[in-house]
Design a protein around this motif. Structure first.
Motif, mmCIF file in Angstrom:
data_model
loop_
_atom_site.group_PDB
_atom_site.id
_atom_site.type_symbol
_atom_site.label_atom_id
_atom_site.label_comp_id
_atom_site.label_asym_id
_atom_site.label_seq_id
_atom_site.Cartn_x
_atom_site.Cartn_y
_atom_site.Cartn_z
ATOM 1 N N LEU A 26 0.815 -1.216 0.000
ATOM 2 C CA LEU A 26 0.000 0.000 0.000
ATOM 3 C C LEU A 26 0.850 1.268 0.000
ATOM 4 N N VAL A 27 2.147 1.125 0.286
ATOM 5 C CA VAL A 27 3.014 2.285 0.461
ATOM 6 C C VAL A 27 3.664 2.655 -0.858
ATOM 7 N N HIS A 28 3.708 3.956 -1.139
ATOM 8 C CA HIS A 28 4.367 4.419 -2.365
ATOM 9 C C HIS A 28 5.836 4.012 -2.335
ATOM 10 N N LYS A 29 6.361 3.669 -3.502
ATOM 11 C CA LYS A 29 7.716 3.121 -3.582
ATOM 12 C C LYS A 29 8.778 4.067 -3.001
ATOM 13 N N ASP A 30 8.536 5.378 -3.106
ATOM 14 C CA ASP A 30 9.520 6.325 -2.570
ATOM 15 C C ASP A 30 9.585 6.286 -1.048
ATOM 16 N N ASP A 31 8.481 5.902 -0.413
ATOM 17 C CA ASP A 31 8.407 5.909 1.048
ATOM 18 C C ASP A 31 8.538 4.527 1.662
ATOM 19 N N SER A 32 8.524 3.494 0.840
ATOM 20 C CA SER A 32 8.524 2.124 1.358
ATOM 21 C C SER A 32 9.709 1.815 2.275
ATOM 22 N N PRO A 33 10.949 2.203 1.939
ATOM 23 C CA PRO A 33 12.074 1.887 2.839
ATOM 24 C C PRO A 33 11.935 2.522 4.217
ATOM 25 N N SER A 34 11.510 3.766 4.275
ATOM 26 C CA SER A 34 11.393 4.435 5.583
ATOM 27 C C SER A 34 10.255 3.839 6.404
ATOM 28 N N VAL A 35 9.159 3.456 5.761
ATOM 29 C CA VAL A 35 8.036 2.840 6.490
ATOM 30 C C VAL A 35 8.452 1.483 7.048
ATOM 31 N N ALA A 36 9.134 0.694 6.240
ATOM 32 C CA ALA A 36 9.597 -0.616 6.705
ATOM 33 C C ALA A 36 10.537 -0.459 7.898
ATOM 34 N N GLU A 37 11.442 0.505 7.816
ATOM 35 C CA GLU A 37 12.372 0.741 8.924
ATOM 36 C C GLU A 37 11.615 1.157 10.191
ATOM 37 N N GLN A 38 10.601 2.016 10.025
ATOM 38 C CA GLN A 38 9.838 2.473 11.183
ATOM 39 C C GLN A 38 9.106 1.311 11.855
ATOM 40 N N LEU A 39 8.457 0.450 11.057
ATOM 41 C CA LEU A 39 7.694 -0.663 11.620
ATOM 42 C C LEU A 39 8.611 -1.668 12.308
ATOM 43 N N ARG A 40 9.776 -1.894 11.754
ATOM 44 C CA ARG A 40 10.720 -2.815 12.420
ATOM 45 C C ARG A 40 11.246 -2.207 13.716
ATOM 46 N N TRP A 41 11.375 -0.888 13.737
ATOM 47 C CA TRP A 41 11.789 -0.216 14.965
ATOM 48 C C TRP A 41 10.706 -0.357 16.038
ATOM 49 N N CYS A 42 9.443 -0.357 15.604
ATOM 50 C CA CYS A 42 8.335 -0.579 16.545
ATOM 51 C C CYS A 42 8.486 -1.925 17.252
ATOM 52 N N LEU A 43 8.828 -2.950 16.482
ATOM 53 C CA LEU A 43 8.960 -4.286 17.069
ATOM 54 C C LEU A 43 10.103 -4.344 18.076
ATOM 55 N N LYS A 44 11.136 -3.546 17.861
ATOM 56 C CA LYS A 44 12.269 -3.521 18.785
ATOM 57 C C LYS A 44 11.984 -2.666 20.019
ATOM 58 N N ASN A 45 10.987 -1.798 19.944
ATOM 59 C CA ASN A 45 10.673 -0.872 21.040
ATOM 60 C C ASN A 45 9.173 -0.892 21.324
ATOM 61 N N PRO A 46 8.678 -1.979 21.909
ATOM 62 C CA PRO A 46 7.224 -2.137 22.074
ATOM 63 C C PRO A 46 6.591 -1.148 23.048
ATOM 64 N N ASN A 47 7.374 -0.432 23.815
ATOM 65 C CA ASN A 47 6.802 0.521 24.776
ATOM 66 C C ASN A 47 6.782 1.944 24.232
ATOM 67 N N GLN A 48 6.961 2.100 22.924
ATOM 68 C CA GLN A 48 7.004 3.440 22.344
ATOM 69 C C GLN A 48 6.019 3.565 21.191
ATOM 70 N N VAL A 49 5.451 4.773 21.064
ATOM 71 C CA VAL A 49 4.557 5.093 19.951
ATOM 72 C C VAL A 49 5.381 5.783 18.871
ATOM 73 N N HIS A 50 5.190 5.372 17.629
ATOM 74 C CA HIS A 50 5.961 5.916 16.518
ATOM 75 C C HIS A 50 5.019 6.589 15.521
#
Length: 510
Positions: free
Chosen positions: A193-217
């Motif tokens: 669903l993510v535009h190709k220009d933004d896909s890398p940053s979105v993927a990085e953000q979501l993986r960061w969420c998994l590493k930091n479950p006590n934080q809102v991103h």
């Protein structure tokens, strides 16, 4: 807000509803976060059901509103935050108060939340009603039904993702907004669903969420609808544990296309303003160059004409000059007046682009100096000057001297017909702001004409009796405006006049 180490109860094996793993964690717990001073920052569905507050009612309120009056007087809320801060976590059982005033017996866990550097960011609060299984079951059922309703009808785009970023659930309204039905998206990677220009940053953000479950991103990016159109969204994501202890990601996306369009329009307008500002700067430089040309090309012939008149008077005797002497002297006076007018116009123009150079200015001393120069022109005039002592301001000294020269000079001219003129310079408090003033007992003017005083070449009726160009007060107004202040006049015809001006702490951008 997911709390590290917290695991929900195991789901009922007879329940195969796909929402159950994510709703189970809400059944018995009010989960919310606080800032470091104890004000509510986030609020889950269980908290709304248990405490009775909707999210828009409780965000920003202090969490002491959940405590009894007795506990508040005893300082219990603040004490629990102190313990959580020093020990990392505190557990308590006691009465808590709902919005409607009802009490329930609760178990509360407060844990301190820190960033990656160990700095305290706030607290998580988990509250559970432990009054009995019947009450818990009722709350769970209500939470279950309410969550289903919220998920199905929420106008935002809601998603739950697994650790591989595949969409486990998609809210019906969110899918409809994107042109899909939920079944078309569930099981696929959210990155489709993510535009190709933004896909890398979105993927990085979501993986960061998994590493930091006590934080809102939070992240802004573009998603692509089924028809290929793009939409700007604000994503709020947080990792949470499901009923089996696995980390999933809860995602809320809001359409911010209108906001981004407004930002782009602002950027476009700023670019236009920057171009126009550059053009204006060029124009100002050209005007400055023109002013110097005027000063040279106009003043030089006037000076030559004045010198010729003076030479004629000195060279020829009285008999030869004869009746022409008066005419020659008139020509000389006119050339001198024109020279002064050109000087006044140059000063007025120069003020428009000269940046004020602020220093501490002793206005009282400056006023005494200006008055002394006036007295030298007519030492025989009976005058009463009243100048307040100790008046200082942070401003451009040369420009403020022009202000005082013009204001005191006007007062000097317009009191000429008084048997004993009185001119006062002081300061008054106007709406809490120091307003400096020059007051005289001269001829004054009608109130309706006050605004015309500060317009170049606009003179009041009767002013033709007084020598001047009608540009002095316009110069004062421009100088004061460049200092971020304002100037105004008060008067009654025949009862003198008072001109006030203020000086701001910062210059005006003009």
């Amino acid at each position: 807000m997911a709390i590290p180490g917290l695991r929900p109860e195991q789901a009922d094996p007879r329940e195969d509803n796909k929402f159950r793993p994510h709703v189970e964690r809400l059944r018995h717990f009010a989960i919310y976060t606080l800032d470091i001073s104890g004000h509510v920052q986030s609020w889950n569905t269980g908290a709304e059901i248990l405490e009775g507050y909707r999210v828009e009612e409780i965000i920003g309120k202090h969490f002491s509103c959940f405590y009894t009056d007795e506990d508040i007087r005893a300082g219990k809320p603040e004490e629990q935050l102190k313990i959580a801060t020093t020990q990392g976590q505190t557990t308590d059982q006691g009465w808590r108060v709902r919005k409607d005033g009802g009490r329930f017996w609760a178990e509360v866990i407060i844990a301190a939340l820190h960033d990656a550097e160990g700095n305290l960011q706030g607290f998580s609060n988990v509250t559970r009603d432990i009054a009995g299984p019947k009450e818990t079951e009722d709350v769970s059922r209500a939470s279950d039904d309410y969550y289903r309703t919220l998920f199905a009808n929420n106008p935002s785009m809601l998603f739950t993702l697994n650790a591989e970023l595949a969409m486990l659930q998609v809210s019906p309204m969110g899918a409809q907004f994107l042109g899909y039905i939920p079944a078309e998206l569930e099981g696929k990677s959210v990155l489709v669903l993510v535009h190709k220009d933004d896909s890398p940053s979105v993927a990085e953000q979501l993986r960061w969420c998994l590493k930091n479950p006590n934080q809102v991103h939070r992240l802004q990016f573009q998603i692509v609808r089924k028809n290929g159109s793009r939409v700007w969204v604000l994503e709020i994501a947080q990792a949470v544990y499901d009923a089996h202890g696995s980390l999933n990601i809860l995602v809320v996306c809001q359409d911010i296309s209108d906001l981004k369009q407004a930002e782009e329009e602002i950027q476009r307008l700023n670019a236009v303003l920057a171009v126009r500002a550059a053009e204006l700067e060029v124009s100002n430089k050209e005007l400055e160059s023109f002013n110097f040309t005027v000063a040279h090309d106009l003043r030089q012939p006037l000076n030559i004409l004045s010198l010729i008149c003076q030479k004629i008077i000195l060279k020829y005797d009285q008999d030869r000059v004869g009746e022409s002497k008066a005419d020659i002297e008139s020509i000389q006076k006119v050339t001198l007046r024109m020279d002064k007018l050109i000087g006044a116009l140059l000063d007025f123009s120069r003020i428009g682009y000269v940046e004020p150079l602020r220093v501490e200015v002793d206005l009282s001393k400056m006023a005494h100096e200006a008055v002394a120069e006036l007295v030298q022109t007519e030492p025989e005039r009976p005058m009463d000057f009243r100048i307040a002592d100790g008046l200082k301001v942070y401003a451009d000294a040369s420009l403020l001297r022009l202000v005082l020269d013009n204001l005191l000079g006007n007062a000097w001219k317009y009191t000429r017909e008084q048997e004993k003129a009185v001119i006062e310079f002081g300061v008054a408090d106007i709406d809490g702001v120091p307003a400096y003033f020059v007051r005289d007992n001269g001829s004054g003017f009608v109130k309706e004409g006050a605004d015309r005083l500060f317009v170049p070449f606009q003179r009041l009726p009767g002013a033709e009796k007084v020598i001047g160009f009608g540009i002095g007060l316009a110069t004062v107004e421009r100088i004061i405006r460049r200092h971020g202040g304002r100037v105004w006049a008060e008067s009654e015809l025949g009862n003198g006049a008072t001109v006030y001006f203020t000086i701001s702490a910062t210059d005006a951008t003009l």
